[in-house]
Design a protein around this motif. Structure first.
Motif, PDB file in Angstrom:
ATOM      1  N   LEU A   1       0.796  -1.231   0.000  1.00 32.13           N
ATOM      2  CA  LEU A   1       0.000   0.000   0.000  1.00 32.13           C
ATOM      3  C   LEU A   1       0.831   1.284   0.000  1.00 32.13           C
ATOM      4  CD1 LEU A   1      -2.976  -0.969   2.347  1.00 32.13           C
ATOM      5  CD2 LEU A   1      -2.906  -0.930  -0.149  1.00 32.13           C
ATOM      6  N   PRO A   2       1.918   1.382   0.771  1.00 35.91           N
ATOM      7  CA  PRO A   2       2.687   2.636   0.735  1.00 35.91           C
ATOM      8  C   PRO A   2       3.179   3.012  -0.656  1.00 35.91           C
ATOM      9  CG  PRO A   2       3.351   1.315   2.610  1.00 35.91           C
ATOM     10  CD  PRO A   2       2.474   0.437   1.767  1.00 35.91           C
ATOM     11  N   ASN A   3       3.387   2.018  -1.507  1.00 36.15           N
ATOM     12  CA  ASN A   3       3.892   2.327  -2.849  1.00 36.15           C
ATOM     13  C   ASN A   3       2.831   2.968  -3.737  1.00 36.15           C
ATOM     14  OD1 ASN A   3       6.270   1.328  -1.969  1.00 36.15           O
ATOM     15  ND2 ASN A   3       6.351  -0.446  -3.319  1.00 36.15           N
TER      16      ASN A   3
ATOM     17  N   ALA B   1      -3.155  -0.498 -18.885  1.00 33.66           N
ATOM     18  CA  ALA B   1      -2.923   0.832 -18.321  1.00 33.66           C
ATOM     19  C   ALA B   1      -3.205   0.821 -16.832  1.00 33.66           C
ATOM     20  CB  ALA B   1      -3.805   1.878 -19.008  1.00 33.66           C
ATOM     21  N   SER B   2      -2.515   1.705 -16.116  1.00 30.93           N
ATOM     22  CA  SER B   2      -2.764   1.931 -14.694  1.00 30.93           C
ATOM     23  C   SER B   2      -3.211   3.371 -14.524  1.00 30.93           C
ATOM     24  CB  SER B   2      -1.489   1.688 -13.875  1.00 30.93           C
ATOM     25  OG  SER B   2      -1.091   0.335 -13.941  1.00 30.93           O
ATOM     26  N   LEU B   3      -4.246   3.583 -13.743  1.00 35.06           N
ATOM     27  CA  LEU B   3      -4.765   4.928 -13.527  1.00 35.06           C
ATOM     28  C   LEU B   3      -5.392   5.013 -12.138  1.00 35.06           C
ATOM     29  CD1 LEU B   3      -8.278   5.123 -15.056  1.00 35.06           C
ATOM     30  CD2 LEU B   3      -6.725   3.386 -15.930  1.00 35.06           C
ATOM     31  N   TYR B   4      -5.630   6.232 -11.693  1.00 38.47           N
ATOM     32  CA  TYR B   4      -6.369   6.403 -10.444  1.00 38.47           C
ATOM     33  C   TYR B   4      -7.312   7.588 -10.579  1.00 38.47           C
ATOM     34  CZ  TYR B   4      -2.996  10.064  -8.941  1.00 38.47           C
ATOM     35  OH  TYR B   4      -2.209  11.192  -8.851  1.00 38.47           O
ATOM     36  N   PHE B   5      -8.341   7.593  -9.737  1.00 38.35           N
ATOM     37  CA  PHE B   5      -9.368   8.639  -9.782  1.00 38.35           C
ATOM     38  C   PHE B   5     -10.122   8.621  -8.463  1.00 38.35           C
ATOM     39  CE2 PHE B   5     -10.981   4.747 -11.757  1.00 38.35           C
ATOM     40  CZ  PHE B   5     -12.094   4.473 -10.974  1.00 38.35           C
ATOM     41  N   GLU B   6     -10.887   9.657  -8.231  1.00 38.08           N
ATOM     42  CA  GLU B   6     -11.796   9.677  -7.088  1.00 38.08           C
ATOM     43  C   GLU B   6     -13.214   9.878  -7.591  1.00 38.08           C
ATOM     44  OE1 GLU B   6     -11.832  13.501  -4.680  1.00 38.08           O
ATOM     45  OE2 GLU B   6      -9.833  13.639  -5.592  1.00 38.08           O
TER      46      GLU B   6
ATOM     47  N   LYS C   1      -7.260  -5.119 -11.663  1.00 34.77           N
ATOM     48  CA  LYS C   1      -6.852  -4.713 -10.312  1.00 34.77           C
ATOM     49  C   LYS C   1      -7.638  -3.476  -9.908  1.00 34.77           C
ATOM     50  CE  LYS C   1      -3.990  -4.343  -6.665  1.00 34.77           C
ATOM     51  NZ  LYS C   1      -3.769  -5.391  -5.645  1.00 34.77           N
ATOM     52  N   ILE C   2      -8.120  -3.476  -8.661  1.00 34.19           N
ATOM     53  CA  ILE C   2      -8.699  -2.261  -8.089  1.00 34.19           C
ATOM     54  C   ILE C   2      -8.230  -2.172  -6.642  1.00 34.19           C
ATOM     55  CG2 ILE C   2     -10.879  -3.455  -7.538  1.00 34.19           C
ATOM     56  CD1 ILE C   2     -12.246  -0.678  -7.936  1.00 34.19           C
ATOM     57  N   GLN C   3      -7.698  -1.026  -6.285  1.00 34.72           N
ATOM     58  CA  GLN C   3      -7.140  -0.823  -4.944  1.00 34.72           C
ATOM     59  C   GLN C   3      -7.590   0.534  -4.429  1.00 34.72           C
ATOM     60  OE1 GLN C   3      -4.886  -2.985  -3.035  1.00 34.72           O
ATOM     61  NE2 GLN C   3      -5.778  -1.552  -1.556  1.00 34.72           N
ATOM     62  N   SER C   4      -8.265   0.533  -3.304  1.00 34.63           N
ATOM     63  CA  SER C   4      -8.689   1.804  -2.716  1.00 34.63           C
ATOM     64  C   SER C   4      -7.602   2.338  -1.803  1.00 34.63           C
ATOM     65  CB  SER C   4      -9.990   1.624  -1.928  1.00 34.63           C
ATOM     66  OG  SER C   4      -9.809   0.710  -0.861  1.00 34.63           O
ATOM     67  N   ILE C   5      -7.402   3.651  -1.843  1.00 33.11           N
ATOM     68  CA  ILE C   5      -6.406   4.340  -1.024  1.00 33.11           C
ATOM     69  C   ILE C   5      -7.099   5.500  -0.317  1.00 33.11           C
ATOM     70  CG2 ILE C   5      -4.251   5.646  -1.026  1.00 33.11           C
ATOM     71  CD1 ILE C   5      -3.817   2.783  -1.774  1.00 33.11           C
ATOM     72  N   PRO C   6      -7.008   5.586   0.996  1.00 30.33           N
ATOM     73  CA  PRO C   6      -7.674   6.693   1.708  1.00 30.33           C
ATOM     74  C   PRO C   6      -7.135   8.048   1.261  1.00 30.33           C
ATOM     75  CG  PRO C   6      -6.948   4.999   3.243  1.00 30.33           C
ATOM     76  CD  PRO C   6      -6.329   4.659   1.927  1.00 30.33           C
ATOM     77  N   ILE C   7      -8.035   9.020   1.151  1.00 31.50           N
ATOM     78  CA  ILE C   7      -7.632  10.391   0.864  1.00 31.50           C
ATOM     79  C   ILE C   7      -7.351  11.072   2.196  1.00 31.50           C
ATOM     80  CG2 ILE C   7      -8.302  12.604  -0.150  1.00 31.50           C
ATOM     81  CD1 ILE C   7     -10.163  11.071  -2.027  1.00 31.50           C
ATOM     82  N   ILE C   8      -6.116  11.446   2.405  1.00 31.42           N
ATOM     83  CA  ILE C   8      -5.702  12.004   3.693  1.00 31.42           C
ATOM     84  C   ILE C   8      -6.452  13.300   3.981  1.00 31.42           C
ATOM     85  CG2 ILE C   8      -3.734  12.933   4.994  1.00 31.42           C
ATOM     86  CD1 ILE C   8      -1.952  11.053   3.368  1.00 31.42           C
ATOM     87  N   GLY C   9      -7.014  13.379   5.168  1.00 34.75           N
ATOM     88  CA  GLY C   9      -7.744  14.574   5.576  1.00 34.75           C
ATOM     89  C   GLY C   9      -9.211  14.570   5.192  1.00 34.75           C
TER      90      GLY C   9
ATOM     91  N   GLU D   1     -13.361   8.852   2.441  1.00 37.20           N
ATOM     92  CA  GLU D   1     -13.253   9.115   1.003  1.00 37.20           C
ATOM     93  C   GLU D   1     -11.956   8.502   0.487  1.00 37.20           C
ATOM     94  OE1 GLU D   1     -14.278  12.955  -0.562  1.00 37.20           O
ATOM     95  OE2 GLU D   1     -15.275  13.519   1.313  1.00 37.20           O
ATOM     96  N   TYR D   2     -12.014   8.004  -0.754  1.00 38.69           N
ATOM     97  CA  TYR D   2     -10.908   7.204  -1.273  1.00 38.69           C
ATOM     98  C   TYR D   2     -10.579   7.555  -2.726  1.00 38.69           C
ATOM     99  CZ  TYR D   2     -12.001   4.263   2.753  1.00 38.69           C
ATOM    100  OH  TYR D   2     -12.236   3.813   4.019  1.00 38.69           O
ATOM    101  N   LEU D   3      -9.308   7.357  -3.050  1.00 39.69           N
ATOM    102  CA  LEU D   3      -8.876   7.288  -4.439  1.00 39.69           C
ATOM    103  C   LEU D   3      -8.877   5.819  -4.833  1.00 39.69           C
ATOM    104  CD1 LEU D   3      -5.824   9.720  -4.687  1.00 39.69           C
ATOM    105  CD2 LEU D   3      -7.972   9.933  -5.936  1.00 39.69           C
ATOM    106  N   PHE D   4      -9.190   5.548  -6.086  1.00 35.41           N
ATOM    107  CA  PHE D   4      -9.191   4.171  -6.572  1.00 35.41           C
ATOM    108  C   PHE D   4      -8.128   4.014  -7.656  1.00 35.41           C
ATOM    109  CE2 PHE D   4     -13.353   4.777  -4.742  1.00 35.41           C
ATOM    110  CZ  PHE D   4     -13.546   3.601  -4.031  1.00 35.41           C
TER     111      PHE D   4
END
Length: 280
Positions: free
Chosen positions: A67-69, A196-201, A225-233, A237-240
């Motif tokens: 996840l940190p990556n 392709a690799s991409l992210y969005f909210e 692949k789908i990976q949710s990442i918390p949006i800090i603050g 809410e998450y980025l995907f």
């Protein structure tokens, strides 16, 4: 005759680590690998133009996503130009003549430890210590010259540091592989790319993510692949981060154009040729 510049590749770890194996697998032997003891240092090396490329592990078939990556991919905005899947064989390395019953401490990278959790849980009275790198752990065993210490690393590290393989293939599942991304600073023109690799909210509302995934389906994109990442603050809410594949690139172009109207912070991290999974 003009000399061809040697390609330099940042790796996380030291010589013989799995990142170096991945770099040579992708680029061949005629490269210079630059050792970095953390993923942050790896990204800084590429950002400061100390290296031409970087090879970064992003997930393992046993231990899961790193996840940190994903946060580093968002922070540094590098371009993903390739991927590869490397079979991972974990061995328990110790000084020559050591027996399993001699051990009281085993050291390795956290991801390696997770991949070997079943074996490690079977041991009694052994302390598990995390380190920056599998190969570095093997070097520590050689340097310490203590019969109670072992490392989890690969066969290349055993040969380099003069260690015996006390136990072979201690990974929990034998079909074990790690996916690596190949990163660069520049956005090249994709040639024969089919992934392709991409992210969005998306908006924090019912069905917002499902609508985007349905769009991928309508445009014949295969979501791998789908990976949710918390949006800090922004709690809850998450980025995907998603990876998609296609047979016809026009479907990808059409989908991105449509999706961009309904998501925020859309970033395409790279288009590239999908890697092959060959497990042995």
């Amino acid at each position: 005759m003009k000399r061809i510049k040697e390609i330099s590749v940042a790796i996380q770890g030291i010589a013989t680590c799995f990142h170096e194996v991945a770099a040579h697998t992708y680029f061949g032997k005629g490269i210079k690998t630059v050792e970095c003891l953390s993923f942050h240092a790896l990204c800084e090396s590429l950002k400061k133009e100390e290296t031409d490329f970087a090879v970064m592990a992003i997930e393992n078939s046993i231990a899961g996503s790193i996840l940190p990556n994903y946060f580093l991919l968002q922070e540094y905005h590098f371009s993903i130009v390739g991927e590869l899947y490397v079979p991972i064989h974990m061995h328990l390395l110790a000084l020559p003549g050591v027996e399993l019953t001699d051990l009281t401490l085993i050291e390795s990278h956290p991801m390696a430890i997770r991949q070997c959790s079943e074996f490690l849980h079977s041991l009694n009275n052994v302390t598990i210590v995390e380190s920056e790198d599998t190969a570095l752990s093997a070097r520590h065993v050689m340097e310490l010259q203590r019969k109670n210490v072992a490392a989890i690393a690969n066969e290349f590290a055993a040969k380099k540091f003069g260690l015996q393989i006390l136990k072979r293939r201690i990974e929990t599942h034998k079909k074990n592989f790690t996916r690596f991304l190949v990163l660069t600073r520049k956005q090249p023109v994709a040639e024969l790319g089919n992934k392709a690799s991409l992210y969005f909210e998306v908006s924090h509302s019912i069905g917002s993510l499902a609508d985007i995934l349905t769009n991928f389906k309508k445009n014949q994109l295969n979501l791998t692949k789908i990976q949710s990442i918390p949006i800090i603050g922004r709690p809850q809410e998450y980025l995907f981060h998603v990876d998609v594949e296609w047979r016809d690139r026009s479907g990808f172009e059409k989908s991105i154009k449509q999706v961009s109207k309904h998501v925020g912070n859309l970033n395409v991290l790279g288009e590239y040729k999908k890697g092959k999974i060959e497990i042995n």
